[in-house]
Design an enzyme around this catalytic site. Sequence first.
Site: not given
Ligand SMILES: Cc1ncc(C[n+]2csc(CCOP(=O)(O)OP(=O)(O)O)c2C)c(N)n1
Lengths: 332, 332, 333, 333
Positions: B37, B68, B93-94, B137
């Site tokens: 990601e 993931e 954590d993932f 996290h």
């Molecule tokens: C399972 C998981 N994968 C990756 C992350 C890291 N992460 C946090 S927010 C985010 C982007 C999320 O995008 P979206 O769902 O569109 O929400 P937005 O931030 O745009 O509101 C990522 C990849 C996470 N917190 N949890």
Amino acid sequence: MSDIEKDYFEEITYRDALRLAMHDEMNENKNVIIMGEDVAKYGGAYGATKGLLDIFGENRVIDTPISEPSIIGASVGAAMTGLKPIAELMYVDFFGMSLDQIANQAAKIRYMFGGQTSVPMVLRAQGGTGRSGGAQHSQSLESWIMHIPGLYLVMPSKPCDAYHLLRKSIQLDDPVVFLEHKMLYNSKGSLDKKNIDAEFGKASIRLEGNDITIISYSRMVNIAEEAAIELKKSNINAEVIDLRSLNPLDKENIIKSVKKNKRALVVSEGHYTSSVASEITSIIFEHCFGDLLKPVIRYTAEDTPVPVAPNLEKESIPSMENIVNFSKKLME
Amino acid sequence: MSDIEKDYFEEITYRDALRLAMHDEMNENKNVIIMGEDVAKYGGAYGATKGLLDIFGENRVIDTPISEPSIIGASVGAAMTGLKPIAELMYVDFFGMSLDQIANQAAKIRYMFGGQTSVPMVLRAQGGTGRSGGAQHSQSLESWIMHIPGLYLVMPSKPCDAYHLLRKSIQLDDPVVFLEHKMLYNSKGSLDKKNIDAEFGKASIRLEGNDITIISYSRMVNIAEEAAIELKKSNINAEVIDLRSLNPLDKENIIKSVKKNKRALVVSEGHYTSSVASEITSIIFEHCFGDLLKPVIRYTAEDTPVPVAPNLEKESIPSMENIVNFSKKLME
Amino acid sequence: MNTFLEDFYKTMKRIRTFEERVSELFIKGETAGSMLHLSIGEELGPTCISKAMNDNDTFTTHHRGHGIFLARGGDPNKMMAEIAGKKDGYCKGKGGSMHIADMSVGHLGANAIVGGGIPTVVGAGMSYKYFSKPSISVAFFGDGALQQGILYESMNMAALWDLPVVFCCINNQYGMGTKIDKAVAVKDFTGRAKSFGLNACSVNTLDVEEAYYKIKPIIDDARSGKPGFIEIECYRFYGHARMDKSPYRDIDEEKLYRERDPIKFAKKKLIDKNILSKDNIDKLDNEISNEMDEAISFAINASLNDTNEIFKDVYSNKNPESIKTRIKKIIGN
Amino acid sequence: MNTFLEDFYKTMKRIRTFEERVSELFIKGETAGSMLHLSIGEELGPTCISKAMNDNDTFTTHHRGHGIFLARGGDPNKMMAEIAGKKDGYCKGKGGSMHIADMSVGHLGANAIVGGGIPTVVGAGMSYKYFSKPSISVAFFGDGALQQGILYESMNMAALWDLPVVFCCINNQYGMGTKIDKAVAVKDFTGRAKSFGLNACSVNTLDVEEAYYKIKPIIDDARSGKPGFIEIECYRFYGHARMDKSPYRDIDEEKLYRERDPIKFAKKKLIDKNILSKDNIDKLDNEISNEMDEAISFAINASLNDTNEIFKDVYSNKNPESIKTRIKKIIGN
Ligand SMILES: Cc1ncc(C[n+]2csc(CCOP(=O)(O)OP(=O)(O)O)c2C)c(N)n1
Ligand SMILES: Cc1ncc(C[n+]2csc(CCOP(=O)(O)OP(=O)(O)O)c2C)c(N)n1
Ligand SMILES: [Mg+2]
Ligand SMILES: [Mg+2]
């Protein structure tokens, strides 16, 4: 489901003890539900929920799609909103895909939200070798769970403990991971519903002895008992401790026994490294330092995946014979 | 990306060392790809892959959807069919949602299929506290990985080890879980590309000392070093061992050092129970029994989820001050 | 109909002002870390959906959930204090921005795991159905979570069991630095939901009233056991988290989309339709500004936790022993 | 066109006969355990899809994968020996029925985790695209896996990246004891796949030739980068695993569906169309029967592993130390 009225059983299977425990809790508390793959019509892959559908109906005994993360996640949500779910995970091996809901959600919600809410659910699963299920259906993954704060971890070896601890697990206000062993379901023992010896964090001394302490849990307790009987022939009296729950863990009784016997063997069907056995071994060394005459030995499954071939599978986990051998060695 | 031509750096960040390692391997082996990601355009949540997209293009540095289990699963498939994927998991954590692909697939495929195929992939992730990321996290979940046979587990603390061990991980024919720490990326050290001291299973003695052995890995090595310097003021000479990899584990050097010093402290940012610290503690007790003057102490994060409040977060993990205190206590 | 608009405006404006204050709190160095995900620009969705919900309904949110929480009755003081990691915060400072909750208003929790809070609402829906409660439970999540498998498992379960559940995607076009085009092949997400048996609609408008009337039937149907999916298209005006300046985005794109502001739109409509005068709106804005200033003060003045708090709330009936105590038992004081 | 049918018949008959022999082996007590999932009744799908695949294509299977493996060139002797847990099996007896593989025919592995092998083909597809190989990779799985989120993540990735990948669902109507009606609200699974951007088709026929012509375009399209989904409707003639007698199924339903037999259908067609005489078919059946008898003998006569085998194949370059050795190092011999 016969016998549901009886309070005492001279002989009952581990499977039936579990089933009775769920039955009795469901009878007393209408908020208790069961959900999982094939728990209703099929009665559970290992038969532990057989008959409950007929008694409690499909609103309370719920077959789910094969969606482990969401089964557990839905249990979390149900638990937060008034139900008391008992979720069944068919094999502990499926922790792999569902630990987020177990370890990041169920285990942490009370803490993250500052104590505002609880996640009173039970996650039943079974593990272990014995059926040539191979690397993906034979694991003993309690170490993953024991490592995570917030999760009770219960692994009884006897029908009576299975009954009482499952009931207590259902009554508890915290998430409980309740692990059975696939080779225990047909094992038998007595059950007295009125006589409750089992508590979380209270080990049971299965056999008393003054020479060596053998500490174990789940199926390996039975093997340890056999070994202790065998050891008697050589005039070695082993004390066999059945931990029953790993979180909480009865450190006190472990330490007491080892201080007395000055020799200890820890037996587990999980892997050797970074394991429940490492934990117990550490605790003994830390607290019985100075008392020990010999190093503590941890005797576990090999640090390899579990092979399918029955001869290999059997060789990859602890045996009665080797418990005897190692014990004798420690007595030298 | 400057400096890619240089072989020696007096000072380089941990982040840049990782980036260079990936760069150099990708340069030498066109089968190496990176996926995860935001690894491409964004350069990785912690910046470790910044610039690589521009150099290697989007066929080799691949932004993925937030999936993931499938990112890791796809890496497994890619690894089995000729590619050398470096998958990035943004936070350890993932693991919760993706351990099936890590522990049931990547780790076991070679074994289950009788050695027919390998899964030559690297899974990079980062963990640990320090950013108020909270319970979901900030974890240090290496114990989950160390427990599973089939996975190399690498956790370097210094830029030079990060560089060399990441390169070796990419070259290896087995799955490697390579864990960084969120507070290490900006840390600095030298790097000599030609001078390769790092090997899997070879600990590094960061500071030599004759009084007590402090064993650690990842960020905690740096805290242990600070403590050792502080301890010098009280005339206590601590030997600081940086494990660098946990699987394989350099038992030999741990044992050698503790046999010499007869006192040991194990420091880890993971939880206390059923952990990497329990494992190392057990090993020391088992092999240095008789030599030890004091019980081994394991000093770890608390057995609670990680709280967000910075004052609590800081208190929940090992501190330099307490390493000093516990060491002094052990010297009494 | 028009009476709604004032309400809607106020809700959206409170969200925006709150988020601006979070940003200020961060600049002052008073937040617990920088993992703060602001929903500026995304106020329309939470506002109209919240309005369509009832008092006893519940919800979970993703990491970008301040707006939803506020719209559902969150107390800005306790929210801000939580974001500051203080004792008087909603979760005693232990959850922070990404794990905030308030059972008393039906907030079953924010989640820092993308998709992590989605099955929770399935379970809540099971409860409501079981107890014959007239409540629904709504999962809010970002477009990123559309790529988490757990969403489809949960949709399937909700449809299979006719649960009073709504899945609501706040599609702000980005998951961190990755544009939605780089994350999916097909952008019609209602198609996904429908294929699992859900009601579905997608909303792409600046007019919060229009949005409300579009999503209301989905919410109402959910209450009678037909689960639904709602996509709200919007744009994340600023960075992913507080430290991110979105260098991966086109500046023109940002400019264009920041113009598409549901709050500006509502303000103009209020004036054009003579519902509120500009003066009245200024007065309202001012009140909100004061309210949120107070939240900042509250958070800054709130006290820190005693470190003993670390050990509380792990279990309902016991606290884990501290490592220090454990070590003392081994080597003495 | 008709030349295919003989082939198809032979493949299906070989699968069925093999499975019957597995059952025999079990009754003789010679299999490694009872976790044996037979595909009797489900032979059509693997047969027609295999035919549409090329030599260098690869695949993964679920736990009920003997048929697919055989259709793709698996050696019955080595398969049977693996099922018996013997040294001469495909995986040295360490994988067994549920984790069998043969890289030499592109079998990237059976998986005992429902859905576990699905993303593998996404990765394989990435390789083929990267190396510009003309191969495709096919994931075979049951209807149960339609409820595993990982499937949709993988579909999305395949569609997003235009991968040469096919997802093939062998829908035998049951996941263990749970009928598909109790697992999903909507049974049109092609709708799910299409919503993620895949080609999709569903096949419900007894005529393997008809099935072949229906699925062939999906396979061909996949080869040119348009991933696809294929559902094969069929019925699991017997229990879930070797010990299961399917008490949860209606007897009439079983009877009815066991009549719907693709092998009987093909046999009749071969005769009706004068492609093969009854005698010729009997001869063929006999050959197959002998082949599979041999597989049983091979398996029974194959030797057991030396227990040292336990420690091999965990890593490419080292073997873990045995627990006994570790203990000896601590307490001596
Ligand atoms: C399972 C998981 N994968 C990756 C992350 C890291 N992460 C946090 S927010 C985010 C982007 C999320 O995008 P979206 O769902 O569109 O929400 P937005 O931030 O745009 O509101 C990522 C990849 C996470 N917190 N949890
Ligand atoms: C992740 C996972 N969940 C549950 C199981 C247990 N299990 C094995 S096969 C099976 C049924 C699978 O049904 P389906 O996918 O339709 O395949 P079929 O057996 O019908 O061929 C189940 C639930 C498993 N092996 N893996
Ligand atoms: Mg987004
Ligand atoms: Mg099926």
